[in-house]
Design a protein around this motif. Structure first.
Motif, PDB file in Angstrom:
ATOM      1  N   LEU A   1       0.244  -9.883   6.542  1.00 55.98           N
ATOM      2  CA  LEU A   1       0.739  -8.692   7.504  1.00 55.98           C
ATOM      3  C   LEU A   1       2.292  -8.958   7.481  1.00 55.98           C
ATOM      4  O   LEU A   1       2.901  -7.989   7.704  1.00 55.98           O
ATOM      5  CB  LEU A   1       0.210  -8.872   8.616  1.00 55.98           C
ATOM      6  N   LYS A   2       2.899  -9.914   7.390  1.00 56.23           N
ATOM      7  CA  LYS A   2       4.361 -10.193   7.253  1.00 56.23           C
ATOM      8  C   LYS A   2       4.919  -9.576   5.965  1.00 56.23           C
ATOM      9  O   LYS A   2       6.020  -9.194   6.071  1.00 56.23           O
ATOM     10  CB  LYS A   2       4.641 -11.593   7.306  1.00 56.23           C
ATOM     11  N   THR A   3       4.270  -9.228   5.013  1.00 51.64           N
ATOM     12  CA  THR A   3       5.061  -8.853   3.829  1.00 51.64           C
ATOM     13  C   THR A   3       4.273  -7.501   3.226  1.00 51.64           C
ATOM     14  O   THR A   3       4.812  -6.855   2.342  1.00 51.64           O
ATOM     15  CB  THR A   3       4.686  -9.893   2.640  1.00 51.64           C
ATOM     16  N   LYS A   4       3.094  -7.067   3.751  1.00 51.55           N
ATOM     17  CA  LYS A   4       2.329  -5.959   3.497  1.00 51.55           C
ATOM     18  C   LYS A   4       2.047  -5.161   4.398  1.00 51.55           C
ATOM     19  O   LYS A   4       1.542  -5.644   5.610  1.00 51.55           O
ATOM     20  CB  LYS A   4       1.269  -6.450   2.674  1.00 51.55           C
ATOM     21  N   SER A   5       1.752  -3.842   4.405  1.00 54.96           N
ATOM     22  CA  SER A   5       1.025  -3.151   5.535  1.00 54.96           C
ATOM     23  C   SER A   5      -0.505  -3.458   5.779  1.00 54.96           C
ATOM     24  O   SER A   5      -0.925  -3.727   4.504  1.00 54.96           O
ATOM     25  CB  SER A   5       1.380  -1.627   5.442  1.00 54.96           C
ATOM     26  N   PHE A   6      -0.936  -3.118   6.863  1.00 56.96           N
ATOM     27  CA  PHE A   6      -2.457  -3.426   7.006  1.00 56.96           C
ATOM     28  C   PHE A   6      -3.252  -2.820   6.073  1.00 56.96           C
ATOM     29  O   PHE A   6      -4.363  -3.045   5.413  1.00 56.96           O
ATOM     30  CB  PHE A   6      -2.720  -2.677   8.375  1.00 56.96           C
ATOM     31  N   GLU A   7      -2.739  -1.334   5.698  1.00 61.30           N
ATOM     32  CA  GLU A   7      -3.533  -0.557   4.632  1.00 61.30           C
ATOM     33  C   GLU A   7      -3.523  -1.081   3.309  1.00 61.30           C
ATOM     34  O   GLU A   7      -4.229  -1.184   2.555  1.00 61.30           O
ATOM     35  CB  GLU A   7      -2.918   0.898   4.654  1.00 61.30           C
ATOM     36  N   GLU A   8      -2.446  -1.864   2.898  1.00 65.08           N
ATOM     37  CA  GLU A   8      -2.217  -2.376   1.559  1.00 65.08           C
ATOM     38  C   GLU A   8      -3.082  -3.721   1.359  1.00 65.08           C
ATOM     39  O   GLU A   8      -3.245  -4.014   0.142  1.00 65.08           O
ATOM     40  CB  GLU A   8      -0.863  -2.773   1.169  1.00 65.08           C
ATOM     41  N   ILE A   9      -3.425  -4.376   2.499  1.00 67.17           N
ATOM     42  CA  ILE A   9      -4.202  -5.484   2.334  1.00 67.17           C
ATOM     43  C   ILE A   9      -5.383  -5.485   2.087  1.00 67.17           C
ATOM     44  O   ILE A   9      -6.295  -4.823   2.558  1.00 67.17           O
ATOM     45  CB  ILE A   9      -3.896  -6.453   3.840  1.00 67.17           C
ATOM     46  N   LYS A  10      -5.824  -6.133   0.871  1.00 64.37           N
ATOM     47  CA  LYS A  10      -7.204  -6.174   0.544  1.00 64.37           C
ATOM     48  C   LYS A  10      -8.136  -7.438   1.082  1.00 64.37           C
ATOM     49  O   LYS A  10      -7.548  -8.308   1.101  1.00 64.37           O
ATOM     50  CB  LYS A  10      -7.376  -5.832  -1.178  1.00 64.37           C
ATOM     51  N   THR A  11      -9.434  -7.328   1.138  1.00 63.33           N
ATOM     52  CA  THR A  11     -10.181  -8.333   1.641  1.00 63.33           C
ATOM     53  C   THR A  11     -10.125  -9.599   0.811  1.00 63.33           C
ATOM     54  O   THR A  11     -10.221 -10.535   0.770  1.00 63.33           O
ATOM     55  CB  THR A  11     -11.724  -7.957   1.523  1.00 63.33           C
ATOM     56  N   THR A  12     -10.006  -9.177  -0.891  1.00 67.07           N
ATOM     57  CA  THR A  12      -9.941 -10.142  -1.587  1.00 67.07           C
ATOM     58  C   THR A  12      -8.804 -10.984  -1.706  1.00 67.07           C
ATOM     59  O   THR A  12      -8.612 -12.268  -1.633  1.00 67.07           O
ATOM     60  CB  THR A  12     -10.173  -9.808  -3.216  1.00 67.07           C
ATOM     61  N   GLU A  13      -7.595 -10.573  -1.222  1.00 63.68           N
ATOM     62  CA  GLU A  13      -6.253 -11.298  -0.805  1.00 63.68           C
ATOM     63  C   GLU A  13      -6.460 -12.025   0.257  1.00 63.68           C
ATOM     64  O   GLU A  13      -5.994 -13.290   0.311  1.00 63.68           O
ATOM     65  CB  GLU A  13      -5.065 -10.191  -0.653  1.00 63.68           C
ATOM     66  N   ILE A  14      -7.023 -11.690   1.444  1.00 66.30           N
ATOM     67  CA  ILE A  14      -7.231 -12.454   2.464  1.00 66.30           C
ATOM     68  C   ILE A  14      -8.132 -13.852   2.152  1.00 66.30           C
ATOM     69  O   ILE A  14      -7.646 -14.862   2.483  1.00 66.30           O
ATOM     70  CB  ILE A  14      -7.950 -11.724   3.642  1.00 66.30           C
ATOM     71  N   CYS A  15      -9.087 -13.552   1.371  1.00 60.94           N
ATOM     72  CA  CYS A  15     -10.030 -14.575   0.955  1.00 60.94           C
ATOM     73  C   CYS A  15      -9.306 -15.743   0.266  1.00 60.94           C
ATOM     74  O   CYS A  15      -9.510 -16.536   0.267  1.00 60.94           O
ATOM     75  CB  CYS A  15     -11.283 -14.181   0.211  1.00 60.94           C
ATOM     76  N   LYS A  16      -8.368 -15.097  -0.868  1.00 63.69           N
ATOM     77  CA  LYS A  16      -7.886 -16.015  -1.602  1.00 63.69           C
ATOM     78  C   LYS A  16      -6.645 -16.785  -0.924  1.00 63.69           C
ATOM     79  O   LYS A  16      -6.792 -18.046  -1.171  1.00 63.69           O
ATOM     80  CB  LYS A  16      -7.132 -15.170  -2.774  1.00 63.69           C
ATOM     81  N   LYS A  17      -6.077 -16.192  -0.182  1.00 62.86           N
ATOM     82  CA  LYS A  17      -5.114 -16.845   0.790  1.00 62.86           C
ATOM     83  C   LYS A  17      -5.483 -17.873   1.698  1.00 62.86           C
ATOM     84  O   LYS A  17      -5.193 -18.891   1.952  1.00 62.86           O
ATOM     85  CB  LYS A  17      -4.388 -15.784   1.492  1.00 62.86           C
ATOM     86  N   ALA A  18      -7.077 -17.349   2.275  1.00 61.77           N
ATOM     87  CA  ALA A  18      -7.667 -18.461   3.190  1.00 61.77           C
ATOM     88  C   ALA A  18      -8.569 -19.431   2.533  1.00 61.77           C
ATOM     89  O   ALA A  18      -8.970 -20.347   3.071  1.00 61.77           O
ATOM     90  CB  ALA A  18      -8.521 -17.609   4.214  1.00 61.77           C
ATOM     91  N   GLN A  19      -8.778 -19.108   1.150  1.00 63.93           N
ATOM     92  CA  GLN A  19      -9.512 -20.053   0.308  1.00 63.93           C
ATOM     93  C   GLN A  19     -10.959 -20.015   0.661  1.00 63.93           C
ATOM     94  O   GLN A  19     -11.747 -21.256   0.882  1.00 63.93           O
ATOM     95  CB  GLN A  19      -8.812 -21.588   0.233  1.00 63.93           C
ATOM     96  N   VAL A  20     -11.279 -18.866   1.094  1.00 65.01           N
ATOM     97  CA  VAL A  20     -12.817 -18.916   1.306  1.00 65.01           C
ATOM     98  C   VAL A  20     -13.306 -17.575   0.389  1.00 65.01           C
ATOM     99  O   VAL A  20     -12.715 -16.753  -0.122  1.00 65.01           O
ATOM    100  CB  VAL A  20     -13.024 -18.356   2.787  1.00 65.01           C
ATOM    101  N   SER A  21     -14.839 -17.698   0.322  1.00 62.06           N
ATOM    102  CA  SER A  21     -15.351 -16.674  -0.438  1.00 62.06           C
ATOM    103  C   SER A  21     -15.432 -15.401   0.405  1.00 62.06           C
ATOM    104  O   SER A  21     -15.289 -15.404   1.560  1.00 62.06           O
ATOM    105  CB  SER A  21     -16.836 -17.203  -0.752  1.00 62.06           C
TER     106      SER A  21
END
Length: 182
Positions: free
Chosen positions: A21-41
Motif C-alpha cells: 500500500l505504500k507504493t501502490k493503490s489499493f485497487e492496483e494490489i493483486k492477491t498474488t503480489e500479497i502472497c509473494k511478498k508474504a511468502q505464502v500460497s
C-alpha cells in the motif's frame, strides 16, 4: 497448524499488504503480489482472508483493540488526559494511519469505531461516563469519535503543524470554550 503459527501467518499477510500500500493503490494490489511478498500460497491467503477488504477490516480491528487497551491501561482521570491518549495513539500508529489515509481507507476504521461506540463507552470506566441511556451514549460517542477523528486525520495530513501535546491542549481549549456557551 497451531494457533500461534496461524496468527503469525495473518500478520505476515497484513505486513505485506501494508508494504504494498505504500507504493501502490489499493485497487492496483493483486492477491498474488500479497502472497509473494508474504511468502505464502494463495490457498493460505484465502484460508486467512476472503479478500483485500478483509485485510483492511483486520487492520481496523487491530487498531481499535490497541486503542481500547491504551485507554484501559492509562485510566485517564481528566478528559484532557483522554484527549492526549487519543492523539498519542495517532502518533504511535502514524505510519499505518498515514498509509490507510493515502489510500482512502481510513473511513473503514471510522465506520468500525462508530459501530462500536456504545461498546467502547461501556468497556472503559471513566469519571465522566455518566450516561445510562443507549441513545445518549450513541449520540455522545458519535460526536466525540467524529470530532477526534477529524482532528486526527487533519494532523496525519500535516504532522509537523503541531506536537501531540499542543494538539491536545488546543482541542481541550476549544472544547472548554464551546462548553461555556452551552
Amino acid at each position: 497448524m497451531s494457533r500461534r503459527i496461524a496468527e503469525q501467518t495473518k500478520e505476515w499477510i497484513i505486513e505485506a499488504f501494508i508494504d504494498l500500500l505504500k507504493t501502490k493503490s489499493f485497487e492496483e494490489i493483486k492477491t498474488t503480489e500479497i502472497c509473494k511478498k508474504a511468502q505464502v500460497s494463495r490457498n493460505t491467503f484465502y484460508r486467512k482472508f476472503n479478500s483485500k477488504n478483509d485485510i483492511v477490516e483486520k487492520i481496523a480491528d487491530n487498531l481499535i483493540v490497541n486503542y481500547i487497551s491504551q485507554i484501559q491501561n492509562k485510566s485517564p482521570e481528566k478528559f484532557q488526559d483522554l484527549i492526549t491518549i487519543v492523539f498519542q495513539f495517532g502518533k504511535d500508529n502514524f505510519e499505518i494511519l498515514k498509509t490507510l489515509s493515502d489510500n482512502n481507507l481510513l473511513s473503514i476504521v471510522l465506520k468500525k469505531l462508530n459501530s462500536l461506540g456504545p461498546k467502547l463507552y461501556q468497556s472503559v470506566e471513566l469519571p465522566w461516563h455518566t450516561f445510562n441511556s443507549d441513545d445518549s451514549i450513541k449520540i455522545m460517542m458519535n460526536f466525540f469519535i467524529g470530532g477526534f477523528w477529524n482532528i486526527l486525520t487533519d494532523w496525519i495530513s500535516n504532522p509537523s503543524k503541531y506536537l501531540i501535546d499542543e494538539l491536545a491542549e488546543k482541542t481541550t481549549a476549544a472544547l472548554e470554550n464551546v462548553i461555556m456557551f452551552i
